[in-house]
Scaffold this motif. Structure first.
Motif, PDB file in Angstrom:
ATOM      1  N   MET A 107      96.257  39.147  86.839  1.00 30.70           N
ATOM      2  CA  MET A 107      97.678  39.689  87.051  1.00 30.70           C
ATOM      3  C   MET A 107      98.143  40.884  87.264  1.00 30.70           C
ATOM      4  O   MET A 107      98.875  41.305  88.320  1.00 30.70           O
ATOM      5  CB  MET A 107      98.471  39.205  85.672  1.00 30.70           C
ATOM      6  CG  MET A 107      98.353  37.800  85.421  1.00 30.70           C
ATOM      7  SD  MET A 107      99.760  36.936  84.080  1.00 30.70           S
ATOM      8  CE  MET A 107      98.978  37.931  82.507  1.00 30.70           C
ATOM      9  N   LEU A 108      97.591  41.872  86.483  1.00 29.15           N
ATOM     10  CA  LEU A 108      97.891  43.269  86.660  1.00 29.15           C
ATOM     11  C   LEU A 108      97.239  43.771  88.006  1.00 29.15           C
ATOM     12  O   LEU A 108      98.030  44.509  88.704  1.00 29.15           O
ATOM     13  CB  LEU A 108      97.174  44.209  85.537  1.00 29.15           C
ATOM     14  CG  LEU A 108      97.310  45.696  85.640  1.00 29.15           C
ATOM     15  CD1 LEU A 108      98.881  45.979  85.822  1.00 29.15           C
ATOM     16  CD2 LEU A 108      96.685  46.327  84.456  1.00 29.15           C
ATOM     17  N   LYS A 109      95.853  43.410  88.397  1.00 29.26           N
ATOM     18  CA  LYS A 109      95.281  43.524  89.784  1.00 29.26           C
ATOM     19  C   LYS A 109      96.207  43.143  90.696  1.00 29.26           C
ATOM     20  O   LYS A 109      96.680  43.833  91.839  1.00 29.26           O
ATOM     21  CB  LYS A 109      94.113  43.037  89.974  1.00 29.26           C
ATOM     22  CG  LYS A 109      93.293  43.399  91.185  1.00 29.26           C
ATOM     23  CD  LYS A 109      92.937  44.858  91.529  1.00 29.26           C
ATOM     24  CE  LYS A 109      92.308  45.212  92.624  1.00 29.26           C
ATOM     25  NZ  LYS A 109      92.141  46.722  92.834  1.00 29.26           N
ATOM     26  N   ASN A 110      96.854  41.877  91.014  1.00 27.32           N
ATOM     27  CA  ASN A 110      97.565  41.293  91.839  1.00 27.32           C
ATOM     28  C   ASN A 110      99.073  42.373  92.035  1.00 27.32           C
ATOM     29  O   ASN A 110      99.373  42.606  93.283  1.00 27.32           O
ATOM     30  CB  ASN A 110      97.976  39.823  91.472  1.00 27.32           C
ATOM     31  CG  ASN A 110      97.054  38.831  91.875  1.00 27.32           C
ATOM     32  OD1 ASN A 110      95.923  39.276  92.440  1.00 27.32           O
ATOM     33  ND2 ASN A 110      96.973  38.073  91.272  1.00 27.32           N
ATOM     34  N   VAL A 111      99.560  42.724  90.989  1.00 25.27           N
ATOM     35  CA  VAL A 111     100.742  43.191  91.093  1.00 25.27           C
ATOM     36  C   VAL A 111     100.505  44.921  91.420  1.00 25.27           C
ATOM     37  O   VAL A 111     101.257  45.222  92.383  1.00 25.27           O
ATOM     38  CB  VAL A 111     101.432  43.433  89.438  1.00 25.27           C
ATOM     39  CG1 VAL A 111     102.712  44.376  89.495  1.00 25.27           C
ATOM     40  CG2 VAL A 111     101.950  41.986  89.319  1.00 25.27           C
ATOM     41  N   LEU A 112      99.458  45.453  90.984  1.00 21.35           N
ATOM     42  CA  LEU A 112      99.077  46.729  91.481  1.00 21.35           C
ATOM     43  C   LEU A 112      98.738  46.947  93.068  1.00 21.35           C
ATOM     44  O   LEU A 112      99.163  47.850  93.643  1.00 21.35           O
ATOM     45  CB  LEU A 112      98.028  47.480  90.744  1.00 21.35           C
ATOM     46  CG  LEU A 112      98.536  47.937  89.179  1.00 21.35           C
ATOM     47  CD1 LEU A 112      97.326  48.299  88.333  1.00 21.35           C
ATOM     48  CD2 LEU A 112      99.515  48.849  89.378  1.00 21.35           C
TER      49      LEU A 112
END
Length: 303
Positions: free
Chosen positions: A106-111
């Motif tokens: 999730m964090l990787k996709n957003v960043l």
């Protein structure tokens, strides 16, 4: 120590409908908020809940951060606007390996979406909310904390304490945000048990105990503490959601706070024994200790 800028800061709160996210939105919209006035965007997997005040955000975005295409489609239109990402999102699975995979994705996709905007990204700071599992390990995963074998704790918890030899999704998220340095600055906020106003959060310990007390009063039963005897008798601390929100904004906008991890608690300590006695008196029930069978050698201070 306030960071001065001619740009209008734009915050994106991931997990805005949770207890920490809601308080963060309130704090950012406060006219006295450091670094403000802020434009505040909030995101969550579900559509806007009916109880969420629309005036609290400049825009609300609903998408599944586990889905790369959905994340890109939903955040690309604002990827050239966001200056500060406040990560208070959380997905809990059946074991720590699952937690690491889902939360990191999730964090990787957003960043990835926010930092790949054309012509240039405005994102400059990432604020990450974790907690005291950083020091205690994945105590709720029996694969790494089998019954009868306690995780040794080094007290007090200090930000510079070495990581434990266990896989933990907090560690994975920290490694991910620090990989964007020096292009982006970051801050990590390790809270204790978060308490505050919440309409739906399943992690609201205070609200849970209040509801439990009301049920005991209704049923005419004793208010028996639902944790272990160790937890009942030993000191604990909590983190107020409003205090946590102001702490995150301070770290995101102040000089000398970048690229650091911070413990964030109210600073006072108590026992659940004393607290439950106060709560029981308020609701007219009898507070009693856990039964002897609740004692566990592997207790780490939680319920």
């Amino acid at each position: 120590m306030e960071h001065k800028t001619s740009e209008t800061p734009v915050a994106l709160i991931m997990g805005v409908t949770g207890m920490a996210g809601f308080s963060l939105a309130e704090a950012l919209k406060d006219p006295a908020a450091l670094g403000g006035p802020w434009k505040v965007m909030g995101a969550a997997r579900r559509q806007t809940p009916p109880w969420f005040p629309p005036s609290l955000l400049d825009s609300y975005i609903s998408f599944d951060a586990l889905d790369t295409k959905d994340t890109h489609h939903s955040l690309s239109p604002i990827s050239d606007q966001v200056t500060h990402l406040f990560w208070v999102a959380l997905q809990v699975g059946p074991n720590e390996d699952t937690n690491i995979s889902s939360n990191s994705t999730m964090l990787k996709n957003v960043l990835t979406t926010l930092t790949s905007s054309t012509p240039t990204s405005r994102l400059r700071h990432i604020s990450l909310l974790t907690g005291t599992k950083h020091y205690m390990g994945p105590f709720d995963d029996p694969a790494f904390h089998p019954k009868g074998r306690a995780i040794p704790l080094e007290l007090p918890f200090r930000e510079g304490t070495a990581r434990l030899p266990y896989p933990l999704f907090y560690y994975s998220l920290e490694d991910l945000i620090t990989s964007y340095s020096p292009k982006l600055t970051w801050s990590v906020h390790r809270s204790s048990i978060i308490i505050g106003a919440s309409s739906r959060s399943i992690y609201n310990t205070l609200l849970t105990l209040v509801v439990y007390a009301l049920i005991c009063r209704r049923e005419g039963s004793q208010f028996r503490f639902p944790g272990t005897r160790y937890t009942w008798e030993h000191f604990c601390d909590v983190t107020d959601a409003g205090l946590l929100a102001r702490h995150q904004i301070w770290a995101a906008t102040s000089d000398g706070t970048k690229n650091q991890a911070f413990n964030c608690t109210n600073g006072d300590v108590f026992t659940w024994k004393s607290f439950c006695c106060v709560l029981a008196e308020m609701f007219g029930v009898e507070a009693v200790a856990p039964v002897d069978g609740d004692d566990r050698d592997d207790d780490v201070g939680g319920f």
